[in-house]
Scaffold this motif. Structure first.
Motif, PDB file in Angstrom:
ATOM      1  N   PRO A   1     -22.034 -16.397 -10.795  1.00  0.00           N
ATOM      2  CA  PRO A   1     -22.049 -16.992  -9.394  1.00  0.00           C
ATOM      3  C   PRO A   1     -23.196 -16.760  -8.635  1.00  0.00           C
ATOM      4  CG  PRO A   1     -20.411 -15.080  -9.399  1.00  0.00           C
ATOM      5  CD  PRO A   1     -20.759 -15.436 -10.650  1.00  0.00           C
ATOM      6  N   PRO A   2     -23.585 -17.503  -8.043  1.00  0.00           N
ATOM      7  CA  PRO A   2     -24.991 -17.438  -6.989  1.00  0.00           C
ATOM      8  C   PRO A   2     -24.451 -15.988  -6.304  1.00  0.00           C
ATOM      9  CG  PRO A   2     -24.002 -19.745  -6.780  1.00  0.00           C
ATOM     10  CD  PRO A   2     -22.892 -18.920  -7.534  1.00  0.00           C
ATOM     11  N   ARG A   3     -25.801 -15.091  -6.155  1.00  0.00           N
ATOM     12  CA  ARG A   3     -25.680 -14.249  -5.371  1.00  0.00           C
ATOM     13  C   ARG A   3     -27.104 -13.755  -4.737  1.00  0.00           C
ATOM     14  NH1 ARG A   3     -28.625 -10.069  -6.908  1.00  0.00           N
ATOM     15  NH2 ARG A   3     -29.843 -10.156  -8.643  1.00  0.00           N
TER      16      ARG A   3
ATOM     17  N   PRO B   1     -32.347 -14.323   3.740  1.00  0.00           N
ATOM     18  CA  PRO B   1     -31.629 -13.984   2.873  1.00  0.00           C
ATOM     19  C   PRO B   1     -32.155 -15.026   1.760  1.00  0.00           C
ATOM     20  CG  PRO B   1     -30.054 -14.080   4.650  1.00  0.00           C
ATOM     21  CD  PRO B   1     -31.501 -14.524   4.942  1.00  0.00           C
ATOM     22  N   VAL B   2     -32.270 -14.774   0.500  1.00  0.00           N
ATOM     23  CA  VAL B   2     -32.558 -15.734  -0.488  1.00  0.00           C
ATOM     24  C   VAL B   2     -31.384 -15.296  -1.741  1.00  0.00           C
ATOM     25  CG1 VAL B   2     -33.942 -16.581  -2.109  1.00  0.00           C
ATOM     26  CG2 VAL B   2     -34.862 -15.551  -0.065  1.00  0.00           C
ATOM     27  N   ILE B   3     -30.827 -16.932  -1.932  1.00  0.00           N
ATOM     28  CA  ILE B   3     -29.573 -16.769  -2.824  1.00  0.00           C
ATOM     29  C   ILE B   3     -30.114 -17.296  -4.229  1.00  0.00           C
ATOM     30  CG2 ILE B   3     -27.387 -17.620  -3.378  1.00  0.00           C
ATOM     31  CD1 ILE B   3     -27.217 -17.894  -0.279  1.00  0.00           C
TER      32      ILE B   3
ATOM     33  N   ASP C   1     -31.135 -27.951  -8.076  1.00  0.00           N
ATOM     34  CA  ASP C   1     -30.704 -29.413  -7.549  1.00  0.00           C
ATOM     35  C   ASP C   1     -29.421 -29.480  -7.202  1.00  0.00           C
ATOM     36  OD1 ASP C   1     -33.426 -30.749  -7.970  1.00  0.00           O
ATOM     37  OD2 ASP C   1     -33.283 -30.392  -9.949  1.00  0.00           O
ATOM     38  N   ARG C   2     -28.553 -28.770  -7.796  1.00  0.00           N
ATOM     39  CA  ARG C   2     -27.058 -29.011  -7.403  1.00  0.00           C
ATOM     40  C   ARG C   2     -26.941 -28.119  -6.154  1.00  0.00           C
ATOM     41  NH1 ARG C   2     -23.654 -27.620 -12.610  1.00  0.00           N
ATOM     42  NH2 ARG C   2     -24.462 -29.891 -13.011  1.00  0.00           N
ATOM     43  N   ALA C   3     -27.542 -26.879  -6.175  1.00  0.00           N
ATOM     44  CA  ALA C   3     -27.264 -26.065  -4.814  1.00  0.00           C
ATOM     45  C   ALA C   3     -27.694 -27.016  -3.552  1.00  0.00           C
ATOM     46  CB  ALA C   3     -28.187 -24.939  -4.971  1.00  0.00           C
ATOM     47  N   LEU C   4     -28.995 -27.627  -3.536  1.00  0.00           N
ATOM     48  CA  LEU C   4     -29.463 -28.586  -2.814  1.00  0.00           C
ATOM     49  C   LEU C   4     -28.409 -29.594  -2.344  1.00  0.00           C
ATOM     50  CD1 LEU C   4     -31.811 -29.414  -0.770  1.00  0.00           C
ATOM     51  CD2 LEU C   4     -32.377 -31.038  -2.384  1.00  0.00           C
ATOM     52  N   ALA C   5     -27.779 -30.239  -3.200  1.00  0.00           N
ATOM     53  CA  ALA C   5     -26.867 -31.146  -2.796  1.00  0.00           C
ATOM     54  C   ALA C   5     -25.548 -30.683  -2.308  1.00  0.00           C
ATOM     55  CB  ALA C   5     -26.351 -32.136  -4.247  1.00  0.00           C
TER      56      ALA C   5
END
Length: 116
Positions: A6-8, A66-68, A74-78
């Protein structure tokens, strides 16, 4: 980042007015070594949650950023857009990957990044 993880949070970027003073402070207090990425940026490279210092006034945020780490930028932006987040800086390349900045519904600014 592994697509199955998962994103962290992976990074916190701090605005600074004096890069040399900031580097000296964190070296003295915590023993952090920072790598330079141009004349206005330096960061730790621990591979865990790193800290960056942004001294370019045109690029610095008003507060810590904070940076994830995400598996697909592209999926995160959407997903941010679909969830009602406000994109404050579209996807851009930087040494080591691509990222974008956004505000959550409470107005907090964050970034999502995909390392190269």
């Amino acid at each position: 980042m592994d697509a199955n993880k998962p994103p962290r949070p992976c990074f916190v970027e701090l605005p600074t007015q004096d890069l040399a003073a900031g580097r000296a402070f964190y070296a003295r207090v915590f023993g952090w070594n920072m790598t330079s990425f141009g004349p206005s940026y330096a960061c730790t490279l621990t591979g865990d949650v790193d800290v960056g210092l942004q001294a370019d006034a045109g690029e610095a945020t008003q507060a810590p950023l904070p940076v994830i780490d995400v598996p697909d930028i592209d999926r995160a932006l959407a997903a941010v857009t679909d969830a009602g987040g406000l994109i404050t800086k579209p996807i851009f390349a930087f040494p080591g990957g691509r990222r974008f900045h956004f505000r959550d519904p409470s107005g907090n600014e964050l970034a999502a990044m995909k390392p190269d």
